[in-house]
Scaffold this motif. Structure first.
Motif, PDB file in Angstrom:
ATOM      1  N   ARG A   8       0.786  -1.221   0.000  1.00 49.69           N
ATOM      2  CA  ARG A   8       0.000   0.000   0.000  1.00 49.69           C
ATOM      3  C   ARG A   8       0.821   1.275   0.000  1.00 49.69           C
ATOM      4  O   ARG A   8       0.439   2.278  -0.558  1.00 49.69           O
ATOM      5  CB  ARG A   8      -0.970  -0.017   1.176  1.00 49.69           C
ATOM      6  N   ARG A  32       0.216   2.954   5.722  1.00 46.44           N
ATOM      7  CA  ARG A  32      -0.549   2.272   6.773  1.00 46.44           C
ATOM      8  C   ARG A  32      -1.063   3.321   7.731  1.00 46.44           C
ATOM      9  O   ARG A  32      -0.385   4.310   8.017  1.00 46.44           O
ATOM     10  CB  ARG A  32       0.360   1.317   7.555  1.00 46.44           C
ATOM     11  N   ASP A  37      -2.313   2.258  10.768  1.00 48.76           N
ATOM     12  CA  ASP A  37      -2.230   1.615  12.087  1.00 48.76           C
ATOM     13  C   ASP A  37      -3.553   1.707  12.838  1.00 48.76           C
ATOM     14  O   ASP A  37      -3.588   1.707  14.074  1.00 48.76           O
ATOM     15  CB  ASP A  37      -1.095   2.210  12.935  1.00 48.76           C
ATOM     16  N   ASP A  91      -6.588  -0.090   8.336  1.00 46.53           N
ATOM     17  CA  ASP A  91      -5.801  -1.169   7.738  1.00 46.53           C
ATOM     18  C   ASP A  91      -6.593  -2.471   7.678  1.00 46.53           C
ATOM     19  O   ASP A  91      -6.304  -3.348   6.876  1.00 46.53           O
ATOM     20  CB  ASP A  91      -4.526  -1.417   8.554  1.00 46.53           C
ATOM     21  N   ILE A 141      -3.660  -8.309   7.551  1.00 43.36           N
ATOM     22  CA  ILE A 141      -2.984  -7.054   7.219  1.00 43.36           C
ATOM     23  C   ILE A 141      -1.530  -7.313   6.847  1.00 43.36           C
ATOM     24  O   ILE A 141      -0.997  -6.749   5.900  1.00 43.36           O
ATOM     25  CB  ILE A 141      -3.066  -6.059   8.411  1.00 43.36           C
TER      26      ILE A 141
END
Lengths: 337, 337
Positions: free
Chosen positions: A14, B72, B74, B131, B312
């Motif tokens: 990503r 990301r 998180d 995510d 993920i």
């Protein structure tokens, strides 16, 4: 199996998305970001080229980029001692409903009622660049760390020195409890408290009212747990002095008091009337149903969220606090009105 | 008043921070971002200039920029019907504890048990570029929308068609309840259920076990609310047929059953034994304390978080589900062992 958007294929890495788009389109990352956020600022040809390359790569613009440009994350950090405590659950609902209407979300962390863990939670939330923050029942002595642009809102009675607070008038709650027990003709009252300022304030209100009626009272201490309520009630009953009413600083502890009274075969409210505190969902499920002092947790959460939004919007840079008044919810444990 | 970091001065307009730094340093926004994230990629002189301008402006680098580069956020999105329901609170604690250890946070949204509101919640969370995501007790028929790189984890029994699930073996719970009531010598049993697959599965397990014992049973229906439990129990009692045990599909509804039995002056467990379901915190506080089938909500939440982290990290692109077995928690409502 119906059509679903689930797609257990290996995802694109990503992070590379925006960089790849920028490289292929021969523009900077900032330009790609602008195409997806402030498109009118970008030359139409460049815009077209970026969108085509983005489509080729399957790049999906993320809110991270949009938020970077706006300088807002649309996240509000929330620290609660323990999510599974029903009163905090109601408070979270209030916060979430207010934020949801503004397109903002709650970022959640638990303090487990420990100062060190609360500080970690705050640092954690700040790493996510929350726009504002609410801390419920703070255990940390000093103010939590925050960037210059952010103030924490405290929902707790211990932090009178901090500028932004939502709190309950616990003293008023104690007075309501005393009045209810006097109303049903009780003269031999007791208070079961717990450590901390909340219980002190509740007791002070209770005392004030009894003092005016020319009555004294007995007291025993617990720790808000059910078992401690049972023990405290047994201590009061073993003493042998007359006892026809108990005000308990929390509903869970009151559940323990009811159990002690059941064990001795005492009728409620005929022999002993009981008033709890918080009016958590538990209160109405106890046997007998518990009269309790209602802490409007949902409304307090909503008020904390509103206050936080005002601070974020810069509408209020000054200290601002909201004080809620508790209400009496009368049920079987003090008898019919 | 002690030193606090609270500073009720008018904050800088936050969005302008990175732009201003870039303008003053004569570099692009992307370069400023790189200085604070991948400093080694930036020419030392440029780096120095950016840092000086940033200091002058009081600019604080945000995680938004860092996350944009990493791709990301998180953040893990979580949709629950209602935060204030104790079982969901425990589940959230489990999720949060697992995520906290990895430096991730829970982004929370409520579905209020409505499909439309659940869909809105999902869209809302996706705008924050979570995510991964967990949805508890989904009411939405189809799969929730998600980008290609993300799968929702379902914690609910209704979505057997979706690839990633955490669920409870409700049938096994029904069998445990039947065995407990047979163990204490009951022969005249009843089941109080509610709409939905969970209750069906619980009843099926209960029936299987009774069938093997050569026993039939009666049934009544509620809606998981306390009041519906009282009404269902009264319906069973009014019928006049023998009744010495009731298995109830939820603890809250069981609280209503206990109340109906108290009203008729029936002793528990001597006259009627009762088994609830979920073993929510309420169960141990009822009078008598309720024997219940434990749904390990904390562990289920933790498992959903672990599963989500595996997805993920790309460690599991395949369908993967975790099935939990319930346990019997024996208390006063079925008597001492």
């Amino acid at each position: 199996m119906p059509e679903v958007t689930h797609n257990p294929v290996t995802p694109l890495p990503r992070g590379s998305g925006i960089r790849e788009v920028a490289r292929l389109a021969g523009v900077s990352i900032a330009t790609v970001s602008r195409v997806f956020n402030d498109a009118e600022l970008v030359n139409p040809e460049t815009r077209q080229r970026v969108l085509e390359r983005a489509a080729t790569l399957g790049y999906e613009p993320s809110s991270l980029g949009r938020n970077l440009v706006r300088g807002r994350s649309d996240l509000l950090g929330l620290i609660v001692p323990n999510v599974s405590f029903p009163l905090y659950g109601e408070m979270i609902s209030g916060i979430e409903d207010v934020l949801g209407q503004r397109g903002m979300s709650v970022l959640l962390a638990s303090s487990h009622d420990e100062a060190a863990s609360e500080l970690l939670a705050a640092q954690h939330l700040l790493r996510h660049t929350v726009d504002g923050g609410i801390v419920v029942n703070s255990q940390f002595d000093a103010a939590l760390p925050a960037p210059r642009s952010m103030n924490w809102i405290y929902v707790s009675p211990e932090h009178v020195k901090f500028p932004n607070r939502v709190e309950l008038d616990n003293g008023a709650g104690g007075r309501l409890a005393a009045r209810e027990l006097l109303r049903v003709g009780r003269r031999h009252l007791a208070y079961i408290g717990a450590p901390g300022r909340e219980s002190q304030d509740r007791e002070r209100g209770f005392t004030d009212e009894l003092c005016q009626a020319g009555l004294s009272y007995r007291r025993a201490g617990g720790d808000y747990s059910e078992l401690s309520g049972t023990w405290a009630a047994e201590e009061l009953l073993d003493n042998g002095a007359a006892l026809d009413a108990i005000f308990v600083a929390g509903d869970l502890m009151a559940a323990g008091v009811l159990r002690a009274l059941h064990r001795r075969g005492l009728r409620m409210p005929e022999d002993v009337a009981v008033v709890g505190f918080d009016d958590s969902p538990l209160a109405a499920l106890l046997y007998p149903r518990l009269t309790s002092i209602r802490q409007p947790a949902y409304a307090m959460g909503a008020a904390a969220a509103e206050l936080s939004l005002r601070l974020i919007a810069g509408l209020s840079a000054e200290a601002e606090s909201v004080v809620f008044l508790p209400e009496l919810v009368r049920r079987e444990s003090t008898g019919p009105p």
